[in-house]
Design an enzyme around this catalytic site. Structure first.
Site, PDB file in Angstrom:
ATOM      1  N   SER A 182       0.849  -1.193   0.000  1.00 36.41           N
ATOM      2  CA  SER A 182       0.000   0.000   0.000  1.00 36.41           C
ATOM      3  C   SER A 182       0.878   1.233   0.000  1.00 36.41           C
ATOM      4  CB  SER A 182      -0.891  -0.009   1.250  1.00 36.41           C
ATOM      5  OG  SER A 182      -1.591   1.213   1.381  1.00 36.41           O
ATOM      6  N   TYR A 238       0.330   1.327   9.579  1.00 35.56           N
ATOM      7  CA  TYR A 238       0.060   0.454   8.439  1.00 35.56           C
ATOM      8  C   TYR A 238       0.970   0.827   7.269  1.00 35.56           C
ATOM      9  CZ  TYR A 238      -2.498  -1.625   4.506  1.00 35.56           C
ATOM     10  OH  TYR A 238      -2.847  -2.328   3.382  1.00 35.56           O
TER      11      TYR A 238
END
Length: 256
Positions: free
Chosen positions: A158, A167
């Site tokens: 990502s 994240y």
């Protein structure tokens, strides 16, 4: 009388993060099963229970039924990848049940939004344990069990950064591990790529966010697990094995 023709054994792939029917992992499993792969599927329901969509324990049973109809042998393996011992055990169990692995798809993730000022130490460390450390351990264990045929690794990544700090940072570290794997494991005939699918709504988007992201998408629609699965299947196939060490954006032009 001619001897019977020996049917080649189906290759085996381990796919992590495959606990939800709506998820990317399940979409990948469907495509691989249709392409002739047998599968070991890892999942962890307690993570889903912490997320907005909640735990859906019947999903893995229903997924197995789908895949077996296609013709795949499927093995379910629950694994808490925050546990330092879980990754190597997961690969060992998969090999014991299904045979040597030729594909590894890392579609699991810890993903809880927070930014620079409100990320807790516990959250930061959990993201790196699951998304980075466990992924490295899985890649290493996959390489150690690989046969002379080598194999292929695809890790979903990502480009999140702001307000999704742990994240995004853990996925950024994963990108570097995958590039290292391509260089270090290439002599074993193992390819390794990181795949960024862009925004895929698997149940985590609000209607407002879904509409806003769709407006930015040149295709006019968001990506689906099936879209992601098609790219993963190519990278795991013999035709895709020459592609290695790449950070691939297969996002319908969202990042263009």
């Amino acid at each position: 009388m001619e001897p019977p023709v020996e049917v080649p054994a189906r290759p085996v792939a381990l796919v992590t993060g495959a606990g939800r029917l709506a998820g990317i992992g399940a979409g990948i499993a469907r495509h691989l099963a249709a392409d002739g792969w047998d599968l070991a599927l890892a999942y962890w329901h307690p993570y889903d229970a912490r997320m907005p969509w909640g735990s859906q324990p019947d999903d893995v049973v229903r997924l197995i039924a789908e895949l077996e109809v296609i013709g795949a042998r499927v093995h379910l393996l629950p694994a808490d990848l925050a546990d330092p011992a879980a990754a190597e055990k997961l690969v060992a169990d998969a090999v014991e049940l299904a045979g040597p692995l030729r594909g590894l798809v890392l579609s699991h993730a810890e993903s809880v939004d927070s930014g620079i000022l409100d990320t807790t130490l516990e959250s930061f460390e959990r993201h790196f344990a699951v998304n980075t450390r466990a992924s490295w351990q899985l890649i290493a264990a996959f390489a150690r069990q690989a046969t002379d045929d080598g194999g292929a690794i695809v890790a979903l990544t990502s480009d999140h950064t702001a307000f999704n700090l742990p994240y995004g940072a853990s996925k950024g570290a994963l990108d570097r591990i995958v590039i290292a794997a391509a260089r270090e494991l290439g002599p074993q005939g193992i390819s390794a790529n990181a795949l960024n699918p862009g925004p895929v709504d698997t149940g985590w988007m609000t209607p407002e966010l879904r509409d806003a992201l769709a407006e930015r998408q040149p295709t006019g629609r968001l990506g689906t697990p099936a879209d992601v699965a098609a790219t993963v299947a190519f990278l795991l196939s013999p035709a895709g094995r020459w592609v290695s060490g790449q950070l691939i954006k297969a996002d319908g032009g969202f990042s263009a």
